[in-house]
Design a protein around this motif. Structure first.
Motif, PDB file in Angstrom:
ATOM      1  N   MET A 159      36.630  37.832  51.172  1.00 16.72           N
ATOM      2  CA  MET A 159      35.616  38.299  52.106  1.00 16.72           C
ATOM      3  C   MET A 159      35.808  37.578  53.432  1.00 16.72           C
ATOM      4  N   ARG A 160      35.385  38.210  54.509  1.00 18.45           N
ATOM      5  CA  ARG A 160      35.612  37.673  55.845  1.00 18.45           C
ATOM      6  C   ARG A 160      34.279  37.441  56.528  1.00 18.45           C
ATOM      7  N   THR A 161      34.112  36.260  57.114  1.00 17.62           N
ATOM      8  CA  THR A 161      32.880  35.938  57.813  1.00 17.62           C
ATOM      9  C   THR A 161      33.182  35.444  59.217  1.00 17.62           C
ATOM     10  N   LEU A 162      32.220  35.669  60.114  1.00 19.02           N
ATOM     11  CA  LEU A 162      32.285  35.109  61.463  1.00 19.02           C
ATOM     12  C   LEU A 162      31.330  33.936  61.512  1.00 19.02           C
ATOM     13  N   LEU A 163      31.845  32.762  61.835  1.00 16.32           N
ATOM     14  CA  LEU A 163      31.039  31.559  61.994  1.00 16.32           C
ATOM     15  C   LEU A 163      30.832  31.323  63.491  1.00 16.32           C
ATOM     16  N   VAL A 164      29.570  31.275  63.904  1.00 18.77           N
ATOM     17  CA  VAL A 164      29.233  31.030  65.309  1.00 18.77           C
ATOM     18  C   VAL A 164      28.518  29.684  65.359  1.00 18.77           C
ATOM     19  N   GLU A 219      35.378  37.091  39.644  1.00 19.38           N
ATOM     20  CA  GLU A 219      36.110  37.691  38.539  1.00 19.38           C
ATOM     21  C   GLU A 219      36.159  39.208  38.694  1.00 19.38           C
ATOM     22  N   ILE A 220      37.282  39.786  38.285  1.00 19.54           N
ATOM     23  CA  ILE A 220      37.407  41.242  38.208  1.00 19.54           C
ATOM     24  C   ILE A 220      37.033  41.660  36.796  1.00 19.54           C
ATOM     25  N   LEU A 221      36.227  42.707  36.684  1.00 22.90           N
ATOM     26  CA  LEU A 221      35.786  43.212  35.387  1.00 22.90           C
ATOM     27  C   LEU A 221      36.470  44.556  35.156  1.00 22.90           C
ATOM     28  N   HIS A 222      37.206  44.664  34.055  1.00 28.56           N
ATOM     29  CA  HIS A 222      37.966  45.881  33.798  1.00 28.56           C
ATOM     30  C   HIS A 222      38.051  46.128  32.301  1.00 28.56           C
ATOM     31  N   ASN A 223      37.518  47.266  31.882  1.00 28.97           N
ATOM     32  CA  ASN A 223      37.575  47.650  30.461  1.00 28.97           C
ATOM     33  C   ASN A 223      37.077  46.540  29.536  1.00 28.97           C
ATOM     34  N   VAL A 241      39.599  35.791  36.529  1.00 24.99           N
ATOM     35  CA  VAL A 241      39.379  35.151  37.822  1.00 24.99           C
ATOM     36  C   VAL A 241      40.517  35.522  38.770  1.00 24.99           C
ATOM     37  N   LEU A 242      40.168  35.830  40.017  1.00 25.06           N
ATOM     38  CA  LEU A 242      41.157  36.219  41.022  1.00 25.06           C
ATOM     39  C   LEU A 242      41.453  35.068  41.976  1.00 25.06           C
ATOM     40  N   THR A 243      42.625  35.101  42.582  1.00 23.39           N
ATOM     41  CA  THR A 243      42.914  34.179  43.670  1.00 23.39           C
ATOM     42  C   THR A 243      42.045  34.557  44.867  1.00 23.39           C
ATOM     43  N   ALA A 244      42.001  33.675  45.861  1.00 22.76           N
ATOM     44  CA  ALA A 244      41.156  33.918  47.021  1.00 22.76           C
ATOM     45  C   ALA A 244      41.527  35.225  47.728  1.00 22.76           C
ATOM     46  N   ARG A 245      42.816  35.480  47.900  1.00 20.30           N
ATOM     47  CA  ARG A 245      43.217  36.680  48.623  1.00 20.30           C
ATOM     48  C   ARG A 245      43.120  37.929  47.755  1.00 20.30           C
ATOM     49  N   GLU A 246      43.370  37.803  46.463  1.00 18.75           N
ATOM     50  CA  GLU A 246      43.120  38.936  45.568  1.00 18.75           C
ATOM     51  C   GLU A 246      41.644  39.323  45.625  1.00 18.75           C
ATOM     52  N   PHE A 247      40.786  38.310  45.596  1.00 20.59           N
ATOM     53  CA  PHE A 247      39.346  38.548  45.645  1.00 20.59           C
ATOM     54  C   PHE A 247      38.957  39.221  46.961  1.00 20.59           C
ATOM     55  N   ALA A 248      39.489  38.723  48.084  1.00 19.91           N
ATOM     56  CA  ALA A 248      39.150  39.294  49.388  1.00 19.91           C
ATOM     57  C   ALA A 248      39.581  40.756  49.477  1.00 19.91           C
ATOM     58  N   LEU A 249      40.778  41.059  49.011  1.00 16.95           N
ATOM     59  CA  LEU A 249      41.268  42.443  49.067  1.00 16.95           C
ATOM     60  C   LEU A 249      40.445  43.359  48.169  1.00 16.95           C
ATOM     61  N   MET A 250      40.165  42.927  46.945  1.00 18.65           N
ATOM     62  CA  MET A 250      39.398  43.772  46.034  1.00 18.65           C
ATOM     63  C   MET A 250      37.955  43.910  46.487  1.00 18.65           C
ATOM     64  N   ILE A 271      48.541  43.968  45.932  1.00 14.92           N
ATOM     65  CA  ILE A 271      48.294  45.244  45.256  1.00 14.92           C
ATOM     66  C   ILE A 271      49.173  45.364  44.011  1.00 14.92           C
ATOM     67  N   HIS A 272      50.427  44.919  44.118  1.00 13.50           N
ATOM     68  CA  HIS A 272      51.308  44.926  42.935  1.00 13.50           C
ATOM     69  C   HIS A 272      50.708  44.085  41.809  1.00 13.50           C
ATOM     70  N   ASN A 273      50.208  42.903  42.153  1.00 18.75           N
ATOM     71  CA  ASN A 273      49.615  42.026  41.137  1.00 18.75           C
ATOM     72  C   ASN A 273      48.366  42.653  40.529  1.00 18.75           C
ATOM     73  N   MET A 274      47.535  43.292  41.366  1.00 24.54           N
ATOM     74  CA  MET A 274      46.308  43.895  40.856  1.00 24.54           C
ATOM     75  C   MET A 274      46.612  45.106  39.979  1.00 24.54           C
ATOM     76  N   ARG A 275      47.654  45.849  40.303  1.00 24.09           N
ATOM     77  CA  ARG A 275      48.045  46.982  39.445  1.00 24.09           C
ATOM     78  C   ARG A 275      48.512  46.493  38.081  1.00 24.09           C
ATOM     79  N   ARG A 276      49.175  45.349  38.050  1.00 20.91           N
ATOM     80  CA  ARG A 276      49.597  44.789  36.754  1.00 20.91           C
ATOM     81  C   ARG A 276      48.375  44.408  35.920  1.00 20.91           C
TER      82      ARG A 276
END
Length: 219
Positions: free
Chosen positions: A1-6, A140-144, A149-158, A194-199
């Motif tokens: 996720m992306r945030t703006l800190l002011v 965490e990603i929930l599937h079937n 648990v996802l990495t930080a960037r996997e989590f941000a993308l998903m 995306i390749h990792n998430m498809r796996r």
């Protein structure tokens, strides 16, 4: 996720950037109100953390301008000003929450998750559709029926894709969600994630739309 800190206080700003990045957020940090207005106009943020005592344009003015432009990005005010009048004014102008300094990082993260949930009409920490969902609290990603648990960037993308299941996201949109300002963007980062998430989820869960980008199948 992306945030703006002011935040114009360098010590507080650096501490928050470190804590937020360790917690999986990509952070863009600006130090005055005018830069905040420019960043909000150009950025795609899950939420904004807004100090009130800012140079060049006060935090309340930043908030007032954002809401006048119909910007519905969740805004969480962080301030040492503890007067009731300013808290009421900030909330009346459209702030989603208010946190007084000093505060603990776990509480800030919980409030950030809460305002993001409310933006998407969710009453709990789970977003997504069908058999692919994301738990914002545990990352965490929930599937079937399974959790991982996802990495930080996997989590941000998903998180970006599951905010709007079925919507098409370009490479540039996804890169903006997994990298903060000043970070070197790896040319194949999105493809690798995306390749990792498809796996993990199955090859048909994230589909390529030729010439446009990718989408999560909305089941």
């Amino acid at each position: 996720m992306r945030t703006l800190l002011v935040e114009d206080d360098e010590m507080i700003g650096k501490s928050l950037v470190r804590g937020l990045e360790r917690s999986g957020w990509a952070v863009d940090w600006v130090r005055d109100g005018l830069l905040a207005q420019s960043a909000m106009a150009d950025g795609d943020y899950s939420c904004v953390l807004l100090d009130l005592g800012l140079p060049k344009a006060d935090g309340l003015e930043v908030l007032r301008r954002a809401r006048s432009l119909k910007d519905d990005t969740p805004i969480l005010i962080l301030t040492a000003r503890d007067g009731l009048g300013q808290r009421v004014e900030g909330l009346d102008l459209g702030a989603d929450d208010y946190l007084l300094k000093p505060f603990e990082l776990p509480e800030l993260l919980a409030r950030m998750r809460a305002v993001v949930r409310r933006r998407h009409g969710a009453s709990n920490s789970i977003i997504g559709s069908g058999n692919v969902q994301l738990d914002l609290t545990t990352r965490e990603i929930l599937h079937n029926g399974t959790r991982e648990v996802l990495t930080a960037r996997e989590f941000a993308l998903m998180h970006a894709m599951l905010e709007r299941p079925g919507a098409i996201f370009s490479r540039e949109q996804l890169e903006s969600r997994i990298y903060g300002w000043g970070e070197e963007v790896m040319s194949n980062a999105v493809d690798v994630i995306i390749h990792n998430m498809r796996r993990k989820l199955g090859a048909d869960t994230i589909r390529n739309v030729r010439g446009l980008g990718w989408r999560v199948v909305d089941s």
